[in-house]
Design an enzyme around this catalytic site. Structure first.
Site, mmCIF file in Angstrom:
data_model
loop_
_atom_site.group_PDB
_atom_site.id
_atom_site.type_symbol
_atom_site.label_atom_id
_atom_site.label_comp_id
_atom_site.label_asym_id
_atom_site.label_seq_id
_atom_site.Cartn_x
_atom_site.Cartn_y
_atom_site.Cartn_z
ATOM 1 N N TYR A 160 0.666 -0.852 0.302
ATOM 2 C CA TYR A 160 0.094 0.468 -0.197
ATOM 3 C C TYR A 160 1.343 1.253 -0.562
ATOM 4 C CZ TYR A 160 -3.563 3.510 1.510
ATOM 5 O OH TYR A 160 -4.788 4.435 2.238
ATOM 6 N N LYS A 164 1.001 3.677 -2.942
ATOM 7 C CA LYS A 164 0.182 5.530 -2.947
ATOM 8 C C LYS A 164 2.013 6.406 -3.182
ATOM 9 C CE LYS A 164 -4.641 5.069 -2.160
ATOM 10 N NZ LYS A 164 -5.265 5.909 -3.205
#
Length: 262
Positions: A160, A164
């Site tokens: 993640y 991101k």
């Protein structure tokens, strides 16, 4: 005196717009005068219910069933928007995959899913929307919903964080590349937020009970989790002309101050 709406007559596409922060953004766009709102998501029942609610709020609405792990489906949502409404004025990349995985236990499949949803699909959604804006010779705005985890995050959020963080770089790159097209691109790094998706994650991965929100709030400076409607208000402002010439900015929307120490 009533303020003028922020998005009068705009056509707004929100990826991941059927629930959570994305749906809050879609509702805020309608409230601020958007004439047409397109939302995407994987679940047809949720998407159709969201579109119906948005219609009742006063905007023409289209739901496009989309699995953002597949680039062709992401691109198709832009095509559907243009076919239905003639253009894309505003794009919000609000979808995000947050399933857990560390550096030592993440599988290639998990990593690839995070990159596909959190980075690759926003890249090609932006590409398609920018092509439309350039074709028409009109300005446009894009907001990417990112995360404070892009600065590093917890060990169990490795894919993640990586995906991101890439979206932060992409946001700045696109903003620089298209400033002379009058296409503004900004991002919002959101902190811990109360959404349906976060509730499911807390229960699945962290054994949370019904009181997890209350317990989480006690651990935070403001005494509560962030709220999707508050984030949506900022996103809509960044989409609008009222945010002026701002482009390439990443706004930290959180109650922790990164880098500060007691």
């Amino acid at each position: 005196m009533t303020a003028e709406p922020l998005l009068p007559g705009k056509v707004v596409l929100v990826s991941g717009g059927t629930q959570g922060v994305g749906f809050a953004v879609a509702k805020a766009a309608v409230a601020e005068g958007a004439s047409s709102v397109v939302v995407t998501g994987r679940r047809a029942d949720v998407g159709e219910a969201a579109a119906e609610e948005l219609e009742e709020l006063g905007a023409s609405t289209l739901f496009v069933e989309t699995d953002l792990r597949h680039v062709e489906q992401a691109r198709a949502s832009v095509t559907a928007t243009i076919e239905e409404y003639g253009r894309v004025d505003c794009l919000v990349n609000a979808a995000g995959l947050t399933t857990r995985g560390s550096v030592v236990d993440s599988t290639p499949e998990l990593f690839d899913d995070h990159v596909a949803v959190n980075l690759k699909s926003p890249f090609f959604l932006m590409q398609a929307a920018i092509h439309d804006m350039q074709r028409r010779g009109e300005p446009g705005t894009i907001v990417n919903v990112i995360t404070m985890t892009s600065y590093g995050g917890q060990p169990y959020l490795a894919p993640y964080a990586a995906s991101k963080a890439g979206l932060v770089g992409l946001t700045k790159n696109a903003a620089h590349a298209h400033r002379w097209d009058r296409i503004r691109v900004n991002g919002v790094n959101i902190g811990w937020t109360d959404t349906e998706g976060e509730d499911a994650i807390q229960r699945r991965f962290h054994g949370a009970g019904d009181d997890w929100r209350e317990l989480a709030g006690k651990s935070l400076p403001m005494g509560r989790l962030g709220q999707a409607d508050d984030i949506a208000a900022l996103v809509v402002l960044l989409l609008s002309e009222r945010s002026g010439v701002v482009t390439g900015s990443i706004v930290d929307w959180d109650q922790e101050v990164l880098g500060a120490r007691d």
